[in-house]
Design an enzyme around this catalytic site. Structure first.
Site, mmCIF file in Angstrom:
data_model
loop_
_atom_site.group_PDB
_atom_site.id
_atom_site.type_symbol
_atom_site.label_atom_id
_atom_site.label_comp_id
_atom_site.label_asym_id
_atom_site.label_seq_id
_atom_site.Cartn_x
_atom_site.Cartn_y
_atom_site.Cartn_z
ATOM 1 N N TYR A 189 -1.778 -0.818 9.981
ATOM 2 C CA TYR A 189 -1.339 -0.852 8.638
ATOM 3 C C TYR A 189 -0.665 -0.339 7.335
ATOM 4 O O TYR A 189 -0.035 -1.223 6.986
ATOM 5 C CB TYR A 189 -3.609 -0.365 7.895
ATOM 6 C CG TYR A 189 -3.737 -0.582 6.714
ATOM 7 C CD1 TYR A 189 -3.783 -1.945 6.088
ATOM 8 C CD2 TYR A 189 -3.376 0.212 5.159
ATOM 9 C CE1 TYR A 189 -4.365 -2.237 4.915
ATOM 10 C CE2 TYR A 189 -3.243 -0.581 4.302
ATOM 11 C CZ TYR A 189 -3.685 -1.696 3.426
ATOM 12 O OH TYR A 189 -3.616 -1.537 2.824
ATOM 13 N N SER A 235 0.623 -1.039 0.157
ATOM 14 C CA SER A 235 -0.072 0.380 0.091
ATOM 15 C C SER A 235 0.862 0.909 0.013
ATOM 16 O O SER A 235 1.570 1.065 0.564
ATOM 17 C CB SER A 235 -0.957 0.236 0.806
ATOM 18 O OG SER A 235 -1.406 1.079 1.676
#
Length: 248
Positions: free
Chosen positions: A157, A143
């Site tokens: 995350y 990501s």
């Protein structure tokens, strides 16, 4: 050439798009899902309609035995693997780190890091030529948060995806001599339902306009990049981390 691909977390979002695009190439796809059997069955039907073969395989990537079983099921259905998309991942509602409890952190890291490493390990065992595999490709889904940090939203995350970047670099060097290419993609603001699970269903739309391209991305745009990395068209690409972020 037809390929056999396993995609974790393939019942929705980016994983689903990659599965459908693989199906359009005539490939065979193991559609892994954690809990939503209906969505997985719909993905399987869509892959078949696109021209490929598919089978739905339930399994939580936090469970080592389930991971081994999903690899077994894919190979039993279609033969030896050519590629694996290490995509399954979760996010929790936006929060500064100071407010995160241990249960949340364990859930994020058990799924996004330990689960991804176990899937990559099993892929290495199945694809490596010295272990009886035929070589192939692993695509890890990271990501843009790994380099942006996701402050006040989900630094947990972001950290989990930083681990995926490191995994990609190290594993590509381990597996190159085995005929296995290992790459990662870093999606940016993509229109998928992962934002809703983080408490902000409109996040991609709101923030996407701030990118140089002026819009959020689509799951298909990320899926196209994944399928390219799985394909022979990217035969000299390994150890790469590709941003699919609209310039963000």
């Amino acid at each position: 050439m037809s390929k056999v691909i396993l995609i974790t977390g393939a019942s929705r979002g980016i994983g689903r798009s990659a599965a459908l695009l693989a199906g359009a190439r005539g490939w065979s796809v193991g559609v892994n899902y954690a809990s939503n059997a209906q969505a997985a069955d719909e993905t399987v039907a869509a892959v078949r309609a696109a021209g490929g073969k598919a089978v739905a395989i339930q399994g939580d990537v936090r469970d080592e035995a389930a991971i081994i079983a999903m690899f077994d099921a894919t190979e039993e259905a279609f033969g030896k693997l050519d590629g694996v998309v290490n995509n399954a991942g979760i996010v929790a509602p936006g929060s500064p780190l100071a407010e995160m409890d241990i249960d949340r952190l364990r859930r994020i890291f058990d799924t996004n890091v330990l689960g991804a490493y176990l899937c990559a390990r099993e892929a290495a065992r199945r694809l490596s030529r010295s272990r009886g595999g035929k070589g192939g490709a692993i695509v890890n889904v990271s990501s843009a948060a790994a380099r942006l940090g996701a402050p006040n939203e989900y630094v947990d995350y972001a950290g989990s995806k930083g681990a995926i970047d490191v995994l990609t670099i190290g594993l590509s060097k381990e597996l190159g001599p085995e005929g296995v290419r290992v790459n990662a993609i870093r999606p940016g603001l993509i229109e998928t339902d992962i934002h809703a699970s983080g408490g902000r269903p409109d996040r991609a739309q709101v923030l996407g306009v701030q990118t140089p391209l002026g819009r959020p991305g689509t799951a298909d745009e990320v899926g196209e990049t994944i399928v390219w990395l799985l394909s022979d068209a990217s035969s000299y690409v390994t150890g790469a981390i590709l941003d699919v972020t609209g310039g963000r």
